[in-house]
Design an enzyme around this catalytic site. Sequence first.
Site, PDB file in Angstrom:
ATOM      1  N   HIS A   1      -3.719  -5.652   1.201  1.00 33.23           N
ATOM      2  CA  HIS A   1      -3.331  -6.024   2.564  1.00 33.23           C
ATOM      3  C   HIS A   1      -3.802  -7.452   2.850  1.00 33.23           C
ATOM      4  O   HIS A   1      -4.752  -7.940   2.249  1.00 33.23           O
ATOM      5  CB  HIS A   1      -3.985  -5.100   3.586  1.00 33.23           C
ATOM      6  CG  HIS A   1      -3.497  -3.696   3.547  1.00 33.23           C
ATOM      7  ND1 HIS A   1      -2.279  -3.315   4.051  1.00 33.23           N
ATOM      8  CD2 HIS A   1      -4.089  -2.565   3.062  1.00 33.23           C
ATOM      9  CE1 HIS A   1      -2.130  -2.012   3.896  1.00 33.23           C
ATOM     10  NE2 HIS A   1      -3.197  -1.537   3.297  1.00 33.23           N
TER      11      HIS A   1
ATOM     12  N   CYS B   1       0.830  -1.206   0.000  1.00 30.57           N
ATOM     13  CA  CYS B   1       0.000   0.000   0.000  1.00 30.57           C
ATOM     14  C   CYS B   1       0.870   1.265   0.000  1.00 30.57           C
ATOM     15  O   CYS B   1       1.506   1.563  -1.007  1.00 30.57           O
ATOM     16  CB  CYS B   1      -0.967  -0.044   1.174  1.00 30.57           C
ATOM     17  SG  CYS B   1      -2.401   1.032   0.971  1.00 30.57           S
TER      18      CYS B   1
END
Length: 480
Positions: free
Chosen positions: A426, A328
């Site tokens: 994630h 991310c």
Amino acid sequence: MIQGTGSDVGKSLLVAGLARAFTERGLRVRPFKPQNMSNNAAVTADGGEIGRAQALQARAARVAPSVHMNPVLLKPQSEVGSQVVVQGRMVATVKARDYQAWKPRLMSAVLDSFSRLAGEADLVLVEGAGSASEVNLRAGDIANMGFARATDTPVVLVGDIDRGGVIASLVGTKAVIDPEDAALIAGFLVNRFRGDPSLFADGMRLIAERTGWAALGLVPHFPDAARLPAEDVLGLAGSESRGPGAVTVAVPVLPRIANFDDLDPLRAEPNVSVVLVRPGTPIPAEAALVLLPGSKTTIDDLEAFRQEGWDVDLRAHIRRGGRVLGLCGGYQMLGNSLADPHGIEGAPRTVAGLGLLDVDTVMTPEKRLAAVTGTSLPDGVHFAGYEMHIGATEGPDAARPLLRLADGRLDGAVSADGRVAGTYVHGLFAHDAQRAAWLARLGTASDGLGYEAGVEAALDGLARHIAAHVDCDRLLALAR
């Protein structure tokens, strides 16, 4: 309502354990935290975000997480300011001083969410925030006694004996809070005890005598708590010392590190040593993988990364043949540039990235929040995870994506030599097959543990532990 004498006294895990224990009794249980402050967030089934601790508590209660379980989530962006997420959606960025004026406006959302949960549950377990004794913040409070008073919810106060001073913290809370607030406290728990419980029997009696509150339990330290996701970066710790054959995964600890539960499955592997690289220390030369975690303020954390000299360490790591993975915000840092034309993270600006992936990122106001599944490329190994990010990343290295999502989208980028990669997803390592594939690339093997099964086993153990040391029948009788 479970309130604490301070932060990190174990409220979150106590609520999770109670949720599983009462669910096992056949009750419909819902967790609820009016206000949380954390950059460790989870995506909900209804398309929003809440604190990771409330998602774990929902799992303990065997229900899907909902935005109503944590209607106000504060995500710190600086020492004095946070994003404000209300019922799963970001509504503003405010400074701490200005937030005090916001709180009364947020109570309606808190009460709305609480009412929704109460309507579908036999029991709502409410978690307070910080300390019940922060009387300087009592005006307009929505997180502790302000909520309890508004809903006439009985309170159990938790003190942590492991940090010392538990008698003073519990008795002192009674001394400083408003008498009407104190009247809502029906009992207390002393958490994280180590040793012979009989040695603290007099302490429990003294607290009960000085406060007039019922002693509901002396809870011993629960060793398997390390197998459950930590809510706060304060609870983040590296792996235990591993054997000589373990591979090292180094994780620079950024000032605004986010979604750090991505590390938990790796920490559980006996063949992996997760080294948290704190400020002032170099990235270890023996690392097989450097993992750049998520960040709440990517540009500021990139600047902090450079100030530590970790950019120099990272290039040396690659020259030694090491691998790099960015998750991310960490993925965004690895590119050539990061542009924030809308000033989402502060003043509008464009900064140079680390230049290890030939991609560029532009921050966009829209935030993507979604559970995703798919396969990694080119090995075709399945994964399940979630997206929680702003920004779009494009460039030549994105033509070598890391993942193919089930909806056909491609995600991430891989360098030409295959040693540097990034993704917006994630939770990759929580999937056993995906984690095993990554460890194989690092030259080691997973021990075959089922990470999710391990979390379930830890929750079951926590429920039994609490049931053995807390008067749950009396606790349930106090509810109204």
